[in-house]
Design a protein around this motif. Structure first.
Motif, mmCIF file in Angstrom:
data_model
loop_
_atom_site.group_PDB
_atom_site.id
_atom_site.type_symbol
_atom_site.label_atom_id
_atom_site.label_comp_id
_atom_site.label_asym_id
_atom_site.label_seq_id
_atom_site.Cartn_x
_atom_site.Cartn_y
_atom_site.Cartn_z
ATOM 1 N N SER A 9 24.747 8.975 64.961
ATOM 2 C CA SER A 9 24.585 9.657 63.673
ATOM 3 C C SER A 9 25.935 9.717 62.949
ATOM 4 O O SER A 9 26.115 10.492 62.021
ATOM 5 N N ASP A 10 26.870 8.876 63.437
ATOM 6 C CA ASP A 10 28.196 8.815 62.825
ATOM 7 C C ASP A 10 28.076 8.125 61.448
ATOM 8 O O ASP A 10 27.732 6.944 61.384
ATOM 9 N N PRO A 11 28.357 8.862 60.370
ATOM 10 C CA PRO A 11 28.173 8.251 59.043
ATOM 11 C C PRO A 11 29.051 7.019 58.842
ATOM 12 O O PRO A 11 28.656 6.090 58.120
ATOM 13 N N TYR A 12 30.224 6.988 59.492
ATOM 14 C CA TYR A 12 31.113 5.831 59.357
ATOM 15 C C TYR A 12 30.419 4.570 59.904
ATOM 16 O O TYR A 12 30.361 3.536 59.227
ATOM 17 N N ALA A 13 29.866 4.684 61.118
ATOM 18 C CA ALA A 13 29.209 3.519 61.742
ATOM 19 C C ALA A 13 27.965 3.120 60.945
ATOM 20 O O ALA A 13 27.696 1.927 60.740
ATOM 21 N N ILE A 14 27.231 4.108 60.468
ATOM 22 C CA ILE A 14 26.012 3.813 59.688
ATOM 23 C C ILE A 14 26.395 3.124 58.373
ATOM 24 O O ILE A 14 25.759 2.159 57.946
ATOM 25 N N TRP A 15 27.451 3.593 57.761
ATOM 26 C CA TRP A 15 27.955 2.978 56.519
ATOM 27 C C TRP A 15 28.299 1.506 56.755
ATOM 28 O O TRP A 15 27.851 0.630 56.007
ATOM 29 N N ILE A 16 29.107 1.241 57.804
ATOM 30 C CA ILE A 16 29.508 -0.149 58.071
ATOM 31 C C ILE A 16 28.254 -1.016 58.289
ATOM 32 O O ILE A 16 28.136 -2.112 57.749
ATOM 33 N N SER A 17 27.299 -0.504 59.066
ATOM 34 C CA SER A 17 26.098 -1.312 59.334
ATOM 35 C C SER A 17 25.331 -1.572 58.035
ATOM 36 O O SER A 17 24.870 -2.682 57.781
ATOM 37 N N GLU A 18 25.201 -0.550 57.195
ATOM 38 C CA GLU A 18 24.429 -0.719 55.954
ATOM 39 C C GLU A 18 25.093 -1.719 55.014
ATOM 40 O O GLU A 18 24.410 -2.508 54.355
ATOM 41 N N ILE A 19 26.411 -1.689 54.937
ATOM 42 C CA ILE A 19 27.096 -2.657 54.059
ATOM 43 C C ILE A 19 26.926 -4.070 54.618
ATOM 44 O O ILE A 19 26.646 -5.021 53.886
ATOM 45 N N MET A 20 27.076 -4.201 55.938
ATOM 46 C CA MET A 20 26.933 -5.542 56.532
ATOM 47 C C MET A 20 25.514 -6.073 56.352
ATOM 48 O O MET A 20 25.310 -7.281 56.182
ATOM 49 N N LEU A 21 24.530 -5.174 56.392
ATOM 50 C CA LEU A 21 23.127 -5.623 56.316
ATOM 51 C C LEU A 21 22.724 -6.060 54.908
ATOM 52 O O LEU A 21 21.672 -6.673 54.732
ATOM 53 N N GLN A 22 23.545 -5.733 53.914
ATOM 54 C CA GLN A 22 23.249 -6.220 52.564
ATOM 55 C C GLN A 22 23.452 -7.736 52.567
ATOM 56 O O GLN A 22 24.524 -8.202 52.927
ATOM 57 N N GLN A 23 22.477 -8.465 52.231
ATOM 58 C CA GLN A 23 22.536 -9.945 52.126
ATOM 59 C C GLN A 23 22.756 -10.665 53.454
ATOM 60 O O GLN A 23 23.079 -11.838 53.475
ATOM 61 N N THR A 24 22.657 -9.958 54.594
ATOM 62 C CA THR A 24 22.884 -10.631 55.875
ATOM 63 C C THR A 24 21.806 -10.216 56.877
ATOM 64 O O THR A 24 21.414 -9.059 56.923
ATOM 65 N N GLN A 25 21.356 -11.193 57.670
ATOM 66 C CA GLN A 25 20.295 -10.947 58.658
ATOM 67 C C GLN A 25 20.789 -10.033 59.778
ATOM 68 O O GLN A 25 21.943 -10.117 60.195
#
Ligand code: SF4
Length: 354
Positions: free
Chosen positions: A28-44
């Motif tokens: 539930s670490d917002p930092y890790a969730i943020w990184i994952s969400e940015i990476m998931l934009q336009q990427t599988q």
């Protein structure tokens, strides 16, 4: 039961049985969730998993990221594409250090104010990390809701997005925003997919879905065609000095800004690549040998690159003025650590460097 209550409950039940196990679902670490969400934009998802682990190993928290050099951040992003995402992550981390005392903000409007964070990402972080009741509407959700409600308006229009966002917000059950938004993400990724949605096999909404009832799954959503990408024709120079290769750091306002690549020139009919390198880079080259062709597709541009091996007549030209595009000899060891985007990795592979 209201239609929306039924839909929410059915989706959450489906999610409890079908949720995808993903690394960023165990925190539930917002930092890790943020990184994952940015990476998931336009990427599988499959591509993101390795990058996500590597990035969090390199920069485990906002403090370490905010103090990093852009080149090191780009280097960990190398190959993932859409490098503006990485630059914005770094800028946002610096804002968090300066404005929020290094603590990831907990209020939606503060999260939304960070560079590179739009409505979708702010909603995803706020709901997944803090269970705040905000929708996270991306292309998947636009597709699902436009099918669910039989919306025959163009989903690229703001008014359609606003309508769908309001509908998604109204479906969020009390205290379950994180699970609900992730359930929608999973539904879009595994069931209500763009082509051949699995309506009768596994969709929890099939009894309520307008598109399914009317046989319109394949025509919804309505989306106007994106502009055709512009095609550019380049020549790239592979110039060696023993094991080293001549590379350039790209201009700050160019596509792939501040990343490393090979000197490029635009090809013009009737003008040889040697002449173009002389005019544009001040490099006198000879012994030109064609190595092959590389095509690289960006979202809005296509690069067609003819790759040439060349010999530099005078190495002192490397130190000259090249219009804010510094040239440098790069050793094979250094090459491994530099942020070299995919387009140039393909070019370098023709010269046996990658
Ligand atoms: Fe999508 Fe089909 Fe489910 Fe409708 S019934 S939401 S079209 S998968």
């Amino acid at each position: 039961m209201q239609n929306s209550q039924y839909l929410s409950a059915a989706l959450l039940t489906w999610y409890a049985q079908n949720r995808r196990e993903l690394p960023w679902r165990n925190t539930s670490d917002p930092y890790a969730i943020w990184i994952s969400e940015i990476m998931l934009q336009q990427t599988q998802v499959e591509t993101v998993i390795d990058y996500y682990h590597r990035f969090l190993n390199g920069f485990p928290d906002v403090a370490r990221l905010g103090q990093a050099e852009e080149e090191d951040v780009l280097s960990l992003w190398k190959g993932l594409g859409y490098y503006t995402r990485a630059r914005n992550i770094l800028r946002a981390a610096r804002v968090i250090l300066e404005k929020f005392d290094g603590v990831f903000p907990t209020v939606y409007t503060d999260i939304r104010s960070l560079p590179g964070i739009g409505d979708y990402t702010a909603g995803a972080i706020a709901s997944i990390a803090y269970n705040l009741s905000y929708p996270a509407v991306d292309g998947n959700v636009l597709r699902i809701i436009s099918r669910l409600d039989g919306i025959e308006e163009d989903i690229s229009l703001q008014k359609t997005k606003t309508r769908i966002t309001a509908r998604a917000a109204g479906l969020i059950p009390d205290g379950k925003a994180g699970d609900f938004n992730q359930a929608l993400m999973d539904l879009g990724a595994t069931v209500c997919v763009p082509k051949d949605p699995k309506c009768t096999v596994s969709c929890p909404w099939q009894t309520e879905c307008s598109a399914h009832r009317d046989g319109k799954e394949s025509i919804l959503p309505i989306k106007k065609k994106a502009k055709k990408p512009i095609e550019y024709h380049y020549a790239a120079a592979v110039i060696r000095r023993n094991a080293d290769i001549l590379m350039t750091k790209r201009q700050a306002d160019a596509l792939l800004a501040n990343m490393w690549g090979l000197p490029l020139v635009c090809l013009e009919s009737g003008i040889s690549p040697e002449t173009r390198f002389g005019h544009e880079w001040g490099l006198e080259v000879t012994n030109t040998v064609y190595l092959g062709h590389v095509k690289h597709v960006f979202s809005h541009q296509i690069w067609q690159i003819d790759v040439y091996s060349m010999t530099l007549n005078d190495e002192s030209q490397v130190d000259g003025d090249h219009n804010d595009r510094p040239l440098a000899w790069v050793s094979p060891e250094r090459l491994k650590t530099l942020p070299v985007p995919k387009a140039f990795q393909k070019v370098l592979s023709l010269g046996s460097f990658f």
